[in-house]
Scaffold this motif. Structure first.
Motif, PDB file in Angstrom:
ATOM      1  N   GLU A 249       0.836  -1.195   0.000  1.00  0.00           N
ATOM      2  CA  GLU A 249       0.000   0.000   0.000  1.00  0.00           C
ATOM      3  C   GLU A 249       0.876   1.252   0.000  1.00  0.00           C
ATOM      4  O   GLU A 249       1.996   1.235   0.540  1.00  0.00           O
ATOM      5  CB  GLU A 249      -0.898   0.033   1.246  1.00  0.00           C
ATOM      6  CG  GLU A 249      -1.856  -1.123   1.365  1.00  0.00           C
ATOM      7  CD  GLU A 249      -3.052  -0.980   0.449  1.00  0.00           C
ATOM      8  OE1 GLU A 249      -3.285   0.142  -0.049  1.00  0.00           O
ATOM      9  OE2 GLU A 249      -3.761  -1.988   0.236  1.00  0.00           O
ATOM     10  N   PRO A 250       0.397   2.347  -0.574  1.00  0.00           N
ATOM     11  CA  PRO A 250       1.149   3.609  -0.499  1.00  0.00           C
ATOM     12  C   PRO A 250       1.327   4.056   0.953  1.00  0.00           C
ATOM     13  O   PRO A 250       0.415   3.936   1.761  1.00  0.00           O
ATOM     14  CB  PRO A 250       0.257   4.594  -1.271  1.00  0.00           C
ATOM     15  CG  PRO A 250      -0.613   3.743  -2.134  1.00  0.00           C
ATOM     16  CD  PRO A 250      -0.835   2.479  -1.362  1.00  0.00           C
ATOM     17  N   ASP A 251       2.512   4.560   1.260  1.00  0.00           N
ATOM     18  CA  ASP A 251       2.822   5.021   2.607  1.00  0.00           C
ATOM     19  C   ASP A 251       3.614   6.317   2.494  1.00  0.00           C
ATOM     20  O   ASP A 251       4.674   6.346   1.874  1.00  0.00           O
ATOM     21  CB  ASP A 251       3.623   3.959   3.352  1.00  0.00           C
ATOM     22  CG  ASP A 251       3.838   4.293   4.827  1.00  0.00           C
ATOM     23  OD1 ASP A 251       3.485   5.415   5.247  1.00  0.00           O
ATOM     24  OD2 ASP A 251       4.367   3.424   5.546  1.00  0.00           O
ATOM     25  N   ALA A 252       3.105   7.392   3.091  1.00  0.00           N
ATOM     26  CA  ALA A 252       3.812   8.667   3.066  1.00  0.00           C
ATOM     27  C   ALA A 252       4.980   8.693   4.025  1.00  0.00           C
ATOM     28  O   ALA A 252       5.848   9.561   3.935  1.00  0.00           O
ATOM     29  CB  ALA A 252       2.846   9.805   3.403  1.00  0.00           C
ATOM     30  N   GLY A 253       5.030   7.733   4.973  1.00  0.00           N
ATOM     31  CA  GLY A 253       6.049   7.773   5.999  1.00  0.00           C
ATOM     32  C   GLY A 253       5.782   8.870   7.012  1.00  0.00           C
ATOM     33  O   GLY A 253       4.910   9.725   6.828  1.00  0.00           O
ATOM     34  N   ASP A 254       6.526   8.863   8.084  1.00  0.00           N
ATOM     35  CA  ASP A 254       6.454   9.918   9.104  1.00  0.00           C
ATOM     36  C   ASP A 254       7.692   9.786   9.974  1.00  0.00           C
ATOM     37  O   ASP A 254       7.761   8.910  10.848  1.00  0.00           O
ATOM     38  CB  ASP A 254       5.185   9.784   9.941  1.00  0.00           C
ATOM     39  CG  ASP A 254       4.971  10.979  10.878  1.00  0.00           C
ATOM     40  OD1 ASP A 254       5.941  11.720  11.135  1.00  0.00           O
ATOM     41  OD2 ASP A 254       3.838  11.166  11.358  1.00  0.00           O
ATOM     42  N   THR A 255       8.673  10.622   9.721  1.00  0.00           N
ATOM     43  CA  THR A 255       9.926  10.524  10.467  1.00  0.00           C
ATOM     44  C   THR A 255       9.727  10.796  11.949  1.00  0.00           C
ATOM     45  O   THR A 255      10.502  10.309  12.782  1.00  0.00           O
ATOM     46  CB  THR A 255      10.975  11.487   9.900  1.00  0.00           C
ATOM     47  OG1 THR A 255      10.461  12.828   9.932  1.00  0.00           O
ATOM     48  CG2 THR A 255      11.318  11.120   8.455  1.00  0.00           C
ATOM     49  N   ALA A 256       8.700  11.551  12.313  1.00  0.00           N
ATOM     50  CA  ALA A 256       8.426  11.817  13.729  1.00  0.00           C
ATOM     51  C   ALA A 256       7.989  10.553  14.459  1.00  0.00           C
ATOM     52  O   ALA A 256       8.112  10.455  15.680  1.00  0.00           O
ATOM     53  CB  ALA A 256       7.359  12.906  13.866  1.00  0.00           C
ATOM     54  N   GLU A 257       7.459   9.576  13.700  1.00  0.00           N
ATOM     55  CA  GLU A 257       7.033   8.303  14.274  1.00  0.00           C
ATOM     56  C   GLU A 257       8.014   7.181  13.958  1.00  0.00           C
ATOM     57  O   GLU A 257       7.729   6.007  14.212  1.00  0.00           O
ATOM     58  CB  GLU A 257       5.640   7.937  13.753  1.00  0.00           C
ATOM     59  CG  GLU A 257       4.548   8.914  14.150  1.00  0.00           C
ATOM     60  CD  GLU A 257       3.186   8.512  13.611  1.00  0.00           C
ATOM     61  OE1 GLU A 257       3.131   7.504  12.855  1.00  0.00           O
ATOM     62  OE2 GLU A 257       2.193   9.178  13.947  1.00  0.00           O
ATOM     63  N   GLY A 258       9.159   7.522  13.350  1.00  0.00           N
ATOM     64  CA  GLY A 258      10.157   6.512  13.025  1.00  0.00           C
ATOM     65  C   GLY A 258       9.897   5.755  11.738  1.00  0.00           C
ATOM     66  O   GLY A 258      10.607   4.785  11.445  1.00  0.00           O
ATOM     67  N   ARG A 259       8.889   6.181  10.957  1.00  0.00           N
ATOM     68  CA  ARG A 259       8.593   5.517   9.678  1.00  0.00           C
ATOM     69  C   ARG A 259       9.406   6.208   8.581  1.00  0.00           C
ATOM     70  O   ARG A 259       8.956   7.147   7.932  1.00  0.00           O
ATOM     71  CB  ARG A 259       7.094   5.586   9.380  1.00  0.00           C
ATOM     72  CG  ARG A 259       6.285   4.675  10.279  1.00  0.00           C
ATOM     73  CD  ARG A 259       4.797   4.950  10.271  1.00  0.00           C
ATOM     74  NE  ARG A 259       4.287   5.327   8.973  1.00  0.00           N
ATOM     75  CZ  ARG A 259       3.353   6.266   8.790  1.00  0.00           C
ATOM     76  NH1 ARG A 259       2.876   6.925   9.833  1.00  0.00           N
ATOM     77  NH2 ARG A 259       2.916   6.537   7.589  1.00  0.00           N
ATOM     78  N   VAL A 260      10.630   5.710   8.388  1.00  0.00           N
ATOM     79  CA  VAL A 260      11.579   6.367   7.477  1.00  0.00           C
ATOM     80  C   VAL A 260      11.596   5.726   6.098  1.00  0.00           C
ATOM     81  O   VAL A 260      12.390   6.113   5.242  1.00  0.00           O
ATOM     82  CB  VAL A 260      12.987   6.372   8.087  1.00  0.00           C
ATOM     83  CG1 VAL A 260      13.008   7.189   9.374  1.00  0.00           C
ATOM     84  CG2 VAL A 260      13.485   4.945   8.339  1.00  0.00           C
ATOM     85  N   LEU A 261      10.751   4.726   5.854  1.00  0.00           N
ATOM     86  CA  LEU A 261      10.585   4.092   4.543  1.00  0.00           C
ATOM     87  C   LEU A 261      11.897   3.473   4.042  1.00  0.00           C
ATOM     88  O   LEU A 261      12.498   3.938   3.073  1.00  0.00           O
ATOM     89  CB  LEU A 261      10.042   5.106   3.532  1.00  0.00           C
ATOM     90  CG  LEU A 261       8.717   5.793   3.905  1.00  0.00           C
ATOM     91  CD1 LEU A 261       8.272   6.746   2.799  1.00  0.00           C
ATOM     92  CD2 LEU A 261       7.636   4.765   4.200  1.00  0.00           C
ATOM     93  N   PRO A 262      12.349   2.395   4.672  1.00  0.00           N
ATOM     94  CA  PRO A 262      13.610   1.764   4.267  1.00  0.00           C
ATOM     95  C   PRO A 262      13.625   1.273   2.826  1.00  0.00           C
ATOM     96  O   PRO A 262      14.684   1.293   2.181  1.00  0.00           O
ATOM     97  CB  PRO A 262      13.767   0.608   5.262  1.00  0.00           C
ATOM     98  CG  PRO A 262      12.401   0.383   5.833  1.00  0.00           C
ATOM     99  CD  PRO A 262      11.739   1.718   5.828  1.00  0.00           C
ATOM    100  N   ALA A 263      12.491   0.841   2.286  1.00  0.00           N
ATOM    101  CA  ALA A 263      12.463   0.392   0.890  1.00  0.00           C
ATOM    102  C   ALA A 263      12.755   1.547  -0.055  1.00  0.00           C
ATOM    103  O   ALA A 263      13.451   1.379  -1.070  1.00  0.00           O
ATOM    104  CB  ALA A 263      11.107  -0.229   0.565  1.00  0.00           C
ATOM    105  N   HIS A 264      12.222   2.720   0.257  1.00  0.00           N
ATOM    106  CA  HIS A 264      12.507   3.904  -0.560  1.00  0.00           C
ATOM    107  C   HIS A 264      13.989   4.257  -0.493  1.00  0.00           C
ATOM    108  O   HIS A 264      14.604   4.602  -1.513  1.00  0.00           O
ATOM    109  CB  HIS A 264      11.673   5.094  -0.067  1.00  0.00           C
ATOM    110  CG  HIS A 264      10.196   4.977  -0.304  1.00  0.00           C
ATOM    111  ND1 HIS A 264       9.438   3.981   0.241  1.00  0.00           N
ATOM    112  CD2 HIS A 264       9.339   5.762  -1.033  1.00  0.00           C
ATOM    113  CE1 HIS A 264       8.167   4.141  -0.136  1.00  0.00           C
ATOM    114  NE2 HIS A 264       8.087   5.198  -0.906  1.00  0.00           N
ATOM    115  N   ARG A 265      14.570   4.155   0.695  1.00  0.00           N
ATOM    116  CA  ARG A 265      15.982   4.491   0.868  1.00  0.00           C
ATOM    117  C   ARG A 265      16.875   3.506   0.100  1.00  0.00           C
ATOM    118  O   ARG A 265      17.880   3.891  -0.494  1.00  0.00           O
ATOM    119  CB  ARG A 265      16.348   4.514   2.355  1.00  0.00           C
ATOM    120  CG  ARG A 265      15.558   5.551   3.163  1.00  0.00           C
ATOM    121  CD  ARG A 265      15.994   5.590   4.618  1.00  0.00           C
ATOM    122  NE  ARG A 265      17.336   6.127   4.736  1.00  0.00           N
ATOM    123  CZ  ARG A 265      17.614   7.428   4.813  1.00  0.00           C
ATOM    124  NH1 ARG A 265      16.638   8.336   4.770  1.00  0.00           N
ATOM    125  NH2 ARG A 265      18.859   7.842   4.924  1.00  0.00           N
TER     126      ARG A 265
END
Length: 299
Positions: A249-265
């Motif tokens: 599913e699409p995920d905008a991420g949220d660095t404030a919650e620790g969701r840094v999107l490792p697949a994107h990186r």
């Protein structure tokens, strides 16, 4: 699972919403418009078939005044796509408030003096907006249908800010907000047509790769072997194109919650040598926020 998009919006002093979260699909084709004209016309038809004819109801005339997009005006739009050497087309669902649906196309002529003065940068660019409420399944299906129709060099689909374009303060705000929500795109297809060329405009939920980048990274099978993050998929779209989808599913991420999107990186590190920068089309501006946002998956 469901899409993870932020609940963000910007409201102007007069009460109109001028920025919010949505979804977008974009493709870049390094060809002159005359080679693409019938395909872009078909892409508009495909989009309207998916979202409904009522989704696009307004267009700007030559003086910039908004007019109702009745059936006659839509036919004229298709004629312009087929006959104009470098059309700029904008169709949307409203002219007085921020839109959920928009079709934007910038055609270029690679043989023009302007393109020759910017070797390797100009490209035809098309984008399609959809609301955040769109189901991820139908959104992905539309993106794939358009990808199979268009001879793209690159493209992407996923979460995006929907915003009034041309407002520099708002653009700076989106770059800053995009550092917290790194999976969100900041739309600027009008200027991206003069900066992307045959490179890649960032990393997104769905990443469409064609020549020359797909070959440069080793082709579909080699790329699939290099991507190890769970949930990442690589699908061939013909012999020289592919789509990399980062998660179910699409995920905008949220660095404030620790969701840094490792697949994107992970994908960004592989594509880094071929990532385009918008700075070449934003001369004489303060681009520090842009630079930080463009490197959000790399630094």
């Amino acid at each position: 699972m469901s899409m993870r998009l932020p609940s963000v919006e910007v409201v102007a002093g007069h009460g109109s919403v001028i920025m919010k979260a949505g979804l977008s699909i974009c493709f870049y084709m390094r060809r002159s418009h005359r080679e693409l004209a019938p395909l872009i016309s078909q892409a508009l038809t495909t989009y309207l078939r998916a979202v409904g004819r009522q989704a696009l109801t307004w267009y700007p005339d030559l003086e910039g005044e908004w007019r109702a997009l009745d059936d006659s005006a839509l036919e004229s739009t298709h004629r312009e796509l087929l006959t104009h050497p470098v059309p700029f087309i904008q169709l949307r669902d409203s002219y007085g408030s921020l839109v959920d649906y928009q079709f934007l196309y910038r055609g270029v002529d690679l043989d023009s003096p302007e393109s020759r003065r910017a070797p390797g940068l100009h490209t035809c660019a098309v984008s399609f907006w959809l609301p955040a409420s769109q189901s991820s399944g139908s959104f992905r299906e539309l993106a794939l249908s358009l990808a199979k129709l268009l001879p793209f060099n690159s493209g992407h689909a996923g979460p995006s800010f929907h915003a009034w374009l041309g407002m520099e303060d708002l653009m700076q705000h989106m770059f800053q907000l995009g550092l917290r929500y790194p999976g969100m795109d900041v739309p600027d297809e009008h200027n991206n047509a003069y900066s992307v060329g045959d490179k890649v405009q960032g990393v997104h939920w769905m990443n469409f790769l064609g020549p020359p980048v797909l070959e440069a990274v080793g082709g579909t099978s080699v790329l699939a072997a290099r991507l190890q993050t769970p949930g990442t998929s690589v699908e061939a779209l013909g012999v020289d194109r592919a789509v990399v989808t980062l998660g179910i599913e699409p995920d905008a991420g949220d660095t404030a919650e620790g969701r840094v999107l490792p697949a994107h990186r992970e994908l960004a590190r592989i594509l880094e040598p071929w990532l385009a920068t918008r700075e070449v089309s934003r001369r004489y501006r303060d681009n520090e926020a842009l630079r930080k946002w463009e490197r959000r998956f790399l630094d």
